[in-house]
Structure formats: structure tokens, C-alpha cells
Design a protein around this motif. Structure first.
Motif, PDB file in Angstrom:
ATOM      1  N   MET A 218       0.835  -1.209   0.000  1.00 14.84           N
ATOM      2  CA  MET A 218       0.000   0.000   0.000  1.00 14.84           C
ATOM      3  C   MET A 218       0.868   1.256   0.000  1.00 14.84           C
ATOM      4  O   MET A 218       0.552   2.240  -0.662  1.00 14.84           O
ATOM      5  N   MET A 219       1.971   1.198   0.748  1.00 10.57           N
ATOM      6  CA  MET A 219       2.888   2.349   0.767  1.00 10.57           C
ATOM      7  C   MET A 219       3.508   2.547  -0.619  1.00 10.57           C
ATOM      8  O   MET A 219       3.622   3.674  -1.089  1.00 10.57           O
ATOM      9  N   ALA A 221       2.298   1.570  -3.484  1.00  8.77           N
ATOM     10  CA  ALA A 221       1.270   2.028  -4.429  1.00  8.77           C
ATOM     11  C   ALA A 221       1.024   3.519  -4.249  1.00  8.77           C
ATOM     12  O   ALA A 221       0.697   4.221  -5.198  1.00  8.77           O
ATOM     13  N   ALA A 222       1.205   3.984  -3.007  1.00 16.07           N
ATOM     14  CA  ALA A 222       0.929   5.393  -2.710  1.00 16.07           C
ATOM     15  C   ALA A 222       2.105   6.314  -3.007  1.00 16.07           C
ATOM     16  O   ALA A 222       1.949   7.527  -2.984  1.00 16.07           O
ATOM     17  N   THR A 390       1.238  -5.748  -8.450  1.00 18.07           N
ATOM     18  CA  THR A 390       0.105  -6.647  -8.691  1.00 18.07           C
ATOM     19  C   THR A 390       0.512  -8.107  -8.461  1.00 18.07           C
ATOM     20  O   THR A 390      -0.214  -8.867  -7.820  1.00 18.07           O
ATOM     21  N   LEU A 393       0.678  -8.692  -4.768  1.00 14.25           N
ATOM     22  CA  LEU A 393      -0.651  -8.771  -4.147  1.00 14.25           C
ATOM     23  C   LEU A 393      -1.276 -10.143  -4.412  1.00 14.25           C
ATOM     24  O   LEU A 393      -1.856 -10.761  -3.508  1.00 14.25           O
ATOM     25  N   LEU A 397      -2.309 -12.808  -1.438  1.00 11.14           N
ATOM     26  CA  LEU A 397      -3.666 -13.298  -1.211  1.00 11.14           C
ATOM     27  C   LEU A 397      -3.755 -14.810  -1.417  1.00 11.14           C
ATOM     28  O   LEU A 397      -4.487 -15.489  -0.700  1.00 11.14           O
ATOM     29  N   LEU A 414      -5.672  -8.735   5.006  1.00 14.02           N
ATOM     30  CA  LEU A 414      -5.967  -7.391   4.485  1.00 14.02           C
ATOM     31  C   LEU A 414      -6.255  -6.426   5.639  1.00 14.02           C
ATOM     32  O   LEU A 414      -5.844  -5.259   5.603  1.00 14.02           O
ATOM     33  N   TYR A 421      -0.713  -0.108   7.551  1.00  8.58           N
ATOM     34  CA  TYR A 421      -0.607   1.076   6.684  1.00  8.58           C
ATOM     35  C   TYR A 421      -0.878   2.350   7.496  1.00  8.58           C
ATOM     36  O   TYR A 421      -0.119   3.321   7.407  1.00  8.58           O
TER      37      TYR A 421
ATOM     38  N   SER B  92      -4.518   5.396  -3.934  1.00 14.12           N
ATOM     39  CA  SER B  92      -3.982   4.214  -4.637  1.00 14.12           C
ATOM     40  C   SER B  92      -3.777   3.060  -3.662  1.00 14.12           C
ATOM     41  O   SER B  92      -4.096   1.910  -3.980  1.00 14.12           O
ATOM     42  N   GLY B  93      -3.224   3.381  -2.485  1.00 18.36           N
ATOM     43  CA  GLY B  93      -2.990   2.348  -1.470  1.00 18.36           C
ATOM     44  C   GLY B  93      -4.296   1.709  -1.034  1.00 18.36           C
ATOM     45  O   GLY B  93      -4.420   0.481  -0.952  1.00 18.36           O
ATOM     46  N   LEU B  94      -5.291   2.562  -0.768  1.00 19.42           N
ATOM     47  CA  LEU B  94      -6.579   2.043  -0.303  1.00 19.42           C
ATOM     48  C   LEU B  94      -7.306   1.303  -1.425  1.00 19.42           C
ATOM     49  O   LEU B  94      -7.959   0.285  -1.174  1.00 19.42           O
ATOM     50  N   LEU B  96      -5.966  -0.428  -3.748  1.00 17.39           N
ATOM     51  CA  LEU B  96      -5.349  -1.752  -3.849  1.00 17.39           C
ATOM     52  C   LEU B  96      -5.986  -2.715  -2.838  1.00 17.39           C
ATOM     53  O   LEU B  96      -6.249  -3.880  -3.131  1.00 17.39           O
ATOM     54  N   LEU B  97      -6.229  -2.163  -1.640  1.00 13.84           N
ATOM     55  CA  LEU B  97      -6.848  -2.963  -0.575  1.00 13.84           C
ATOM     56  C   LEU B  97      -8.278  -3.359  -0.966  1.00 13.84           C
ATOM     57  O   LEU B  97      -8.694  -4.499  -0.760  1.00 13.84           O
ATOM     58  N   ILE B  99      -9.488  -3.652  -3.965  1.00 12.87           N
ATOM     59  CA  ILE B  99      -9.439  -4.655  -5.048  1.00 12.87           C
ATOM     60  C   ILE B  99      -9.206  -6.043  -4.437  1.00 12.87           C
ATOM     61  O   ILE B  99      -9.825  -7.028  -4.830  1.00 12.87           O
ATOM     62  N   GLY B 100      -8.317  -6.090  -3.436  1.00 18.28           N
ATOM     63  CA  GLY B 100      -8.060  -7.350  -2.731  1.00 18.28           C
ATOM     64  C   GLY B 100      -9.323  -7.876  -2.066  1.00 18.28           C
ATOM     65  O   GLY B 100      -9.627  -9.071  -2.111  1.00 18.28           O
ATOM     66  N   SER B 123      -5.942  -4.459 -10.650  1.00 12.81           N
ATOM     67  CA  SER B 123      -4.949  -3.730  -9.849  1.00 12.81           C
ATOM     68  C   SER B 123      -3.847  -3.133 -10.719  1.00 12.81           C
ATOM     69  O   SER B 123      -3.411  -2.009 -10.476  1.00 12.81           O
TER      70      SER B 123
END
Lengths: 489, 190
Positions: A218-219, A221-222, A390, A393, A397, A414, A421, B92-94, B96-97, B99-100, B123
Motif C-alpha cells: 500500500m505504501m 502504491a501510494a 500486482t 498482491l 492473497l 488485508l 498502513y 492508490s494504497g486504499l 489496492l486494498l 481490489i483485494g 490492480s
């Protein structure tokens, strides 16, 4: 002796130890080479896959991953000035200037050979001292174990970065999560919300994957990360013939690594920086440091590799993890029902011997794999971030489902990812949460056992000399770090 | 990462309040822990009580220190600078979550292969902020690789999904070697 030889032979021939060591080192190298993927994340991604393995193979795989990640982190540090792991930060300072000067392959050679040197020293240290340390641990009463747990947690708080208050809060949160499940002494359920699944507590693997891997994703991606600059280097076996002048730096790095690995919370990054400074101080050419000194690459690389081995001494002998990576290795042992501690060497000598054999294999395969992975690692680093994230992730999962074949488990991952996060964005260190979580059982059960043995008298923690000494050391450590914080302000 | 000054102070204020509520809730639940003669002199609730008090006290300390920093950094409205939190990047971070999370909801319905392919496509498209044909190709190839690894090689009984398994007469778990685990997988999936 004959038994030991037969166990080693059995490990080499009849178990997948070689595959585990090779696979672990390879996975660790790729994971370590990817900026943002720390050894703990590489380990946590692998943790669910170890469920179906026998304990020795699982622990060899995890420990080999840690070893591989320490070298992998130095590849982008040297070639694109981006440390793949925190421990490779010090490698950037001289590795990248060497690469700029056209000596990138030489720097990679120094990194690999120094890492293997540190690894061999670390392995010898682990082999020699883990059993005596276990015998020393036999002298520990429940009160002393409690003192040791408190000392470990105070060290973790002391080394938790800018805000020690947040470090202490992270420790408390970790202990709180650790209390979910059945009480270790009375068997009374606590915080289970009536859920049978929670009687055994929250699975370590799910928390580790969520807190480290998902929150890191998440970090990443951000954060807008620029594309890695293209670089090319031909790494050949002749580059492994490194300058003789680096021997002293390797020895300094290994020595610091051995010491730091035994200290809870310190880890490879602290060892790398300390060894770099010491190597510079004791170098014949200190002015070359920062400009492409081979010694500046050798010292931190030997240090962070030595840490990967020496951190297993307190982990195996006392059940006290030295770093977040060793906390995950410890979690891997606990998942397989193996309780590290003084009786481990007596009750499971085969496991210890298999581990040593596996680590020796991992150390040896580092050299050929180190030569082979440079190209694929550079290719991987250059991939677009969306595809890498991706892929991770998807792996997380899928791995979370493997833990107990449950979709709920993936949901828990999650959830802990979101918690991690939020905590990271607000400056909370995550390692203390995981280390405290793993130490909860040791701390609580020994605290209460000590009180049962002393008929409820708290004086037992002062009358036991080891317990009193460790608790005093914990207080001193907290005071020193508090004074250090005040001075730095 | 948190920015310095008022933004961090505001974050700390909010977090201190959340952790204070967590400490109170945890402390309240501690009162419900059953007593037992086997629990020893201090009982099973001793550590949780201590932890609730410790987290409560530290939350208060964080709240006070954040409040002091917040008031010190407070500027007149004309001089105030908008906090430098990049809302798009946090999004974006959230995302991604989420989508999961969507993948987990689709898993029992569509099965592992299709849901994973959708997860990877969505994603990668979200992270690149546009949908390209490459994302779908990547989703298909990635999901295929993971299917081979987890289902065919490791025999993990991922749900095949209620939609896709309607037409088939086989089991409802993807692993050919895990028919005995079908029921548990379906239960988990449900």
C-alpha cells in the motif's frame, strides 16, 4: 559423532535441504534486490508455503531467504544507488561510487565475497555458541526468563527510531494481540468473541504478512517511484578475486555483525552502519571512504550477513528474536509446534544439525547464485511498478489462503495490512508489534509461573540474581535511550 | 510518510484518540475474563488489565504532546498552508486494498482462476490509472502461473466457485488431489 555425521548425511541426501537452501537464497536475492521488499517481507510471503513442509526444511528455507536477501539488497545499492534493503544503505555510500568509476562488477564481487565471509564466520559462531547458550538458558528460572523478555522489549523500544513513545505503544499493541486466545496457565479463553477459531490465537503468519507485506504494498502504491535507471554490468567469476586490503574491513564487519545479531531489535542495518564507521576509523585510507572504497563495501556486507546467522543464537537458545526477520523465522518454528529454548538442542538435536547443514549449503550456493542472478535481478528491478505490485498482491492473497484454506484468513491479512498502513503513515514502527506478539507467551507464562513458585511474592524478581540483573539492564537501557532522545533534541 | 508540523500533530491527535478508545474497549473486555483457580496469584486478566492501563496512559501522553505541538504550530488562517498529504497517492494504497477485498468476495462465486485474473487486471490497471490490453494479458498469464503453482503443483483446494461449478459434475475445489477437503473449502468459501 557418528550420529551427527549420519544426520548431516541424511539431511544432504534424503531431505529437500539443498532445494530449500537454493530456493531460499534465490528467493531472498530477488526479494532483497527489489527496493521496498525487505528481508522480512520476502520471509513473510514465504511463510504460508512452509506449512506443508517438515520443520527442518521450513526453517532452512526461511533462514536461507534471510541470507539471500542480505546480498540481494546490495545489487541495486551498488548499481542504481537504491538500497534493496535497509541493511544495504551503507553499501550505497561506496558501492555506487565504485560503479560510477566503472568498477560495478568489482563492487558486486566484494559484496558477495564479503557477505559469504561474514556468513561463514556467523555460521561458525552459531554452531559453536547456540548449544552453550542453550545450556546457559537452563540456568534461567521463570523470573529470569521474564527479565530477559522485558530486556528484549526495552531494547526494541530503545531502537525504534524517532519516537520511543510510539515504539512503546507498538510493543503494547503487539502484546495485546498476543493475549487473544486461550490463557497459557488456566486455559480460560480471552478476547475470542465466542469464536472457536480464535481459541488458538491469531495466526502469526497472517499478522506478519498483513503488517509487513500488505502495508508495504500500500505504501509503494501510494508513492510515485521513478523508473529504475538502465544499467548494465558483466559480473564474471574473476571479479570474485577481491583486493587483499578488504580483509580487515571484512573482519570488522563480521565482528560487529556477530555482536549486533545477538542484541534484540538491532538487526543488519545498525550493524552495517556501525561496521562502516569502524572500518573507516581503522582504515589505512579513511579519506577514500565515500568515494568508492572497497573497504566501505566489504565492512557493511560482512556485517549484515553475519547478523543473519548470529541472530539465530538468541532465537534458538532463548526464544528471543534478535530482529523482525528472526521473529518471522521464530514464528515459522512455532507454527510447526517447535518451541525454541534451552531444551531445543536436547530434544531436537536433528533439527539443529539439519539447520546448520542447510545454512552451510545456503552459504555455499550464494557464490554461484550471486553470479547468475545479476541479470535477472536487473531485469526485475526495471519492470514497471504496477506489474510488480500486482504480482505481489496476487502472491500474498494466494499465500494467505494456504495458511488454513480459508478466505477469512485472507481477509484478516488485508485487515492487518490496513492497520499496518495506518500505523506506518503515522510514524509507528511495526517491528516492535511482531516481536512483542511473539514474546507474549514467554513473558506472561514465565511471569505468572514465577509468582506461583513464590506464593505470589513479587520479591522473586529481585531475589533471583539473573532476573534482577536483566530487569536492571532493561531500566538502564530505557534511561539511556531517553537521555539520548533528549540530547538529540 | 507523515509530514512534519501540524499535519503530524493532527495525525497523532486522531491516532491517540483511536488508541485511547481501543485501550478502553480492551480494558472493558478484560473484565469479562473468567476467573480460574489454575490461573495463579494474579489471574488470567492481570496482563490484559496492565496492557489496557499502559496503552490508555500512553495514548493520553501522545494526545497531550500532539495537542501541544498542534497549538504551537497553529498559524493565523491567512498563513496556513494546506497539509501536504497527497490524497491521490493515499487513494492508490486504499484502492489496492479494496481490489483485494473484492477478489475475496468474488472467489467463492467465480473460483480462483477467474477471480485472480480479474484481480491482476484490475490492480495493474488501477496502478497505471488506465486500462490497456496488456493488463488483461498480464492478468490471464499471471493467474495461469499462480494456478499452476498453487492448485496443480501444491494441491491447494481453492474454491472453483458456485457459478463455474454449476455445469461441472466434479468437485467444487480446484485441486485434483484435494477432494477430501472440498467441504471445508466450500464452507470457508461460503
Amino acid at each position: 559423532m557418528a550420529d551427527a555425521q549420519s544426520v548431516i548425511w541424511h539431511t544432504l541426501t534424503a531431505t529437500p535441504a539443498l532445494f530449500a537452501a537454493t530456493g531460499g537464497v534465490l528467493w531472498g536475492m530477488f526479494g532483497g534486490a527489489l527496493p521496498g521488499i525487505s528481508p522480512s517481507i520476502a520471509l513473510s510471503l514465504l511463510l504460508p508455503l512452509t506449512y506443508g513442509m517438515d520443520p527442518a526444511t521450513a526453517v532452512i528455507l526461511l533462514a536461507s531467504t534471510y541470507i539471500g536477501a542480505e546480498y540481494g539488497g546490495s545489487i541495486p545499492a551498488i548499481l542504481i544507488r537504491t538500497p534493496g534493503t535497509n541493511a544495504a544503505v551503507a553499501t550505497v555510500w561506496d558501492g555506487y561510487p565504485m560503479h560510477r568509476a566503472g568498477l560495478g562488477a568489482e563492487a558486486l564481487g566484494i559484496s558477495l565475497v564479503s557477505g559469504v565471509f561474514g556468513g561463514v564466520v556467523g555460521l561458525i559462531f552459531l554452531t559453536i555458541f547456540s548449544i552453550p547458550a542453550s545450556r546457559l538458558a537452563l540456568l534461567f528460572t521463570p523470573a529470569a526468563y521474564f527479565g530477559l523478555g522485558v530486556l528484549a522489549l526495552s531494547a526494541v523500544v530503545g531502537l525504534s527510531g524517532k519516537s520511543r513513545l510510539k515504539g512503546a505503544m507498538a510493543v503494547v499493541i503487539g502484546l495485546m494481540i498476543g493475549t487473544v486466545g486461550t490463557d497459557p496457565l488456566s486455559g480460560v479463553p480471552r478476547f475470542t468473541l465466542g469464536q472457536v477459531d480464535l481459541l488458538g490465537g491469531v495466526d502469526y503468519a497472517l499478522i506478519v504478512i498483513g503488517l509487513f507485506a500488505v502495508s508495504e504494498l500500500m505504501m509503494l502504491a501510494a508513492s510515485p517511484t521513478p523508473a529504475a535507471p538502465k544499467t548494465n554490468v558483466r559480473f564474471r567469476p574473476r571479479h570474485l578475486l577481491i583486493p587483499r586490503g578488504t580483509r580487515r574491513a571484512q573482519m570488522i564487519g563480521s565482528g560487529v555483525g556477530l555482536f549486533e545479531g545477538c542484541m534484540p531489535g538491532a538487526g543488519g542495518s545498525v550493524a552495517a552502519v556501525i561496521s562502516y564507521n569502524l572500518a573507516k576509523r581503522w582504515s589505512k585510507q579513511p579519506c577514500q571512504f565515500g568515494k568508492g572504497s572497497p573497504e566501505g563495501v566489504a565492512a557493511p556486507e560482512a556485517a549484515n550477513n553475519a547478523v543473519a546467522y548470529s541472530t539465530l543464537v538468541p532465537t534458538l537458545a532463548f526464544g528471543i528474536p534478535g530482529s523482525n526477520s528472526s521473529a518471522i523465522i521464530l514464528a515459522g518454528l512455532l507454527i510447526h509446534g517447535i518451541q525454541p529454548g534451552p531444551l531445543l538442542a536436547e530434544q531436537s538435536p536433528e533439527l539443529m544439525l539439519s539447520l546448520y547443514t542447510g545454512l552451510a549449503l545456503a552459504t555455499l550456493v550464494q557464490i554461484p547464485l550471486g553470479l547468475l542472478v545479476i541479470g535477472p535481478c536487473l531485469w526485475l528491478i526495471g519492470r514497471p511498478k504496477p506489474y510488480l505490485l500486482t504480482g505481489m498482491l496476487a502472491l500474498i492473497l494466494s499465500g494467505a489462503f494456504v495458511v488454513d484454506n480459508s478466505i477469512t484468513d485472507a481477509g484478516i491479512v488485508l485487515l492487518f495490512g490496513l492497520i499496518g498502513y495506518v500505523l506506518r503513515r503515522t510514524g509507528f514502527p511495526l517491528a516492535p508489534i511482531v516481536i512483542a506478539l511473539i514474546l507474549t507467551h514467554l513473558l506472561e507464562s514465565n511471569f505468572r509461573r514465577a509468582l506461583v513458585l513464590s506464593d505470589g511474592s513479587f520479591a522473586v524478581f529481585l531475589s533471583d540474581p539473573i532476573a534482577a540483573g536483566l530487569l536492571l539492564a532493561a531500566i538502564v537501557l530505557i534511561l539511556i535511550s531517553a537521555i539520548g532522545t533528549r540530547r538529540s533534541r | 510518510m507523515p509530514t512534519s508540523g501540524p499535519t503530524t500533530a493532527t495525525q497523532d491527535l486522531i491516532l491517540a484518540l483511536i488508541l485511547g478508545v481501543l485501550a478502553a474497549g480492551y480494558g472493558w473486555m478484560t473484565a469479562g475474563i473468567a476467573s480460574s483457580v489454575l490461573a495463579g496469584p494474579v489471574g488470567a486478566g492481570a496482563l490484559p488489565t496492565l496492557l489496557a492501563i499502559a496503552l490508555g496512559a500512553m495514548s493520553l501522553l501522545l494526545l497531550v504532546s500532539a495537542w501541544v505541538r498542534w497549538t504551537r504550530h497553529r498559524l493565523p488562517s491567512c498563513q496556513r498552508i494546506t497539509p501536504t498529504i497527497d490524497r491521490q497517492s493515499i487513494g492508490s494504497g486504499l484502492a489496492l486494498l479494496f481490489i483485494g477485498l473484492a477478489y475475496l468476495m468474488l472467489l467463492p462465486v467465480l473460483g480462483y482462476g477467474i477471480s485472480m485474473s480479474l484481480l491482476m487486471t484490475a490492480s495493474s490497471a488501477m496502478l497505471e490509472r488506465r486500462l490497456k490490453i496488456q493488463h488483461a494479458v498480464y492478468g490471464l498469464l499471471g493467474a495461469g502461473t499462480l494456478y499452476c503453482l498453487f492448485v496443480l503443483l501444491l494441491g491447494v483446494p481453492f474454491p472453483t466457485g458456485s457459478v463455474t461449478s454449476q455445469g461441472s459434475h466434479g468437485g467444487n475445489a480446484e485441486s485434483p488431489s484435494a477432494n477430501h477437503e472440498i467441504e471445508s473449502a466450500t464452507l470457508d468459501g461460503g
